[in-house]
Design a protein around this motif. Structure first.
Motif, mmCIF file in Angstrom:
data_model
loop_
_atom_site.group_PDB
_atom_site.id
_atom_site.type_symbol
_atom_site.label_atom_id
_atom_site.label_comp_id
_atom_site.label_asym_id
_atom_site.label_seq_id
_atom_site.Cartn_x
_atom_site.Cartn_y
_atom_site.Cartn_z
ATOM 1 N N ASP A 1 0.809 -1.221 0.000
ATOM 2 C CA ASP A 1 0.000 0.000 0.000
ATOM 3 C C ASP A 1 0.842 1.270 0.000
ATOM 4 O O ASP A 1 0.544 2.224 0.704
ATOM 5 C CB ASP A 1 -0.958 -0.019 1.186
ATOM 6 C CG ASP A 1 -2.196 0.806 0.893
ATOM 7 O OD1 ASP A 1 -2.466 1.079 -0.277
ATOM 8 O OD2 ASP A 1 -2.875 1.199 1.847
ATOM 9 N N THR B 1 -0.198 -2.701 -3.899
ATOM 10 C CA THR B 1 -1.538 -2.903 -3.342
ATOM 11 C C THR B 1 -1.434 -3.197 -1.838
ATOM 12 O O THR B 1 -0.353 -3.524 -1.338
ATOM 13 C CB THR B 1 -2.230 -4.085 -4.043
ATOM 14 O OG1 THR B 1 -1.479 -5.272 -3.774
ATOM 15 C CG2 THR B 1 -2.347 -3.849 -5.535
ATOM 16 N N PRO B 2 -2.542 -3.120 -1.116
ATOM 17 C CA PRO B 2 -2.510 -3.420 0.318
ATOM 18 C C PRO B 2 -2.019 -4.842 0.629
ATOM 19 O O PRO B 2 -1.442 -5.076 1.685
ATOM 20 C CB PRO B 2 -3.967 -3.251 0.754
ATOM 21 C CG PRO B 2 -4.550 -2.315 -0.248
ATOM 22 C CD PRO B 2 -3.842 -2.614 -1.536
ATOM 23 N N ASP B 3 -2.208 -5.766 -0.306
ATOM 24 C CA ASP B 3 -1.757 -7.136 -0.061
ATOM 25 C C ASP B 3 -0.337 -7.397 -0.592
ATOM 26 O O ASP B 3 0.114 -8.541 -0.631
ATOM 27 C CB ASP B 3 -2.752 -8.153 -0.628
ATOM 28 C CG ASP B 3 -3.116 -7.912 -2.076
ATOM 29 O OD1 ASP B 3 -2.780 -6.838 -2.612
ATOM 30 O OD2 ASP B 3 -3.747 -8.797 -2.683
#
Length: 186
Positions: free
Chosen positions: A95, A126-128
């Motif tokens: 993120d 991305t957050p993951d």
């Protein structure tokens, strides 16, 4: 004709061409034999400059070609995005933005703040912990030719050169021609 400030490994060449009745000085990321055989596709032209009165390259007059930037962005989103090192960075910094530094930057000085002219662009993670698809953003303040730091190290990237010049590679494979990618001395 003007000489580019470059290393022997550079894949850049200067082309003096007549367009619309004017002599123009273009910097291309393609070999002269490819330009001769296939012409100079605009996305392979890094930009244009006006030489000094004695005919030398003048980085102060250099104007980048937006089509080259679009091609570079496409390459970054298609190929570089799958780079294992970059993927590992994304996993460790979910993120966030991952800033790519020009290879010409002096890495032997870790305390040295990276100037904006040496920041090529960035990807979003991305957050993951994955790299967001089509997230590369080119830094408009990056300088391809900087008076202090020199020629961008991006021009030593053989993968980008080959990707950009796929048409020449395909033609050489299909018709038996051998294509050399060595830079000519201007």
């Amino acid at each position: 004709m003007a000489d580019l400030p470059r290393t022997d490994e550079s894949l850049l060449n200067i082309y003096e061409v007549e367009l619309d009745g004017q002599i123009r000085h273009l910097i291309g990321f393609l070999a002269p034999e490819v330009a001769h055989r296939l012409g100079i596709a605009s996305r392979k032209i890094v930009g244009e400059f006006r030489p000094t009165p004695d005919g030398e390259f003048d980085p102060a007059t250099f104007e980048v070609n937006p089509e080259f930037i679009a091609a570079y962005t496409e390459f970054m989103n298609e190929d570089v995005v799958r780079n294992p090192e970059l993927m590992m960075l994304a996993m460790n910094q979910p993120d966030r933005y991952l800033t790519l530094i020009d290879p010409r930057h002096p890495y032997d000085a870790p305390d040295l703040e990276v100037p904006i002219v040496n920041k090529v662009g960035r990807f979003r993670s991305t957050p993951d912990g994955f790299i967001q698809e089509n997230s590369f953003q080119y830094n408009q303040k990056h300088r391809w030719f900087d008076p202090e730091y020199g020629v961008s190290g991006v021009f030593l990237n053989r993968e980008f050169y080959d990707w950009l010049n796929q048409d020449a590679l395909l033609e050489s494979e299909s018709d038996g021609f051998s294509v050399s990618h060595e830079s000519s001395k201007s």
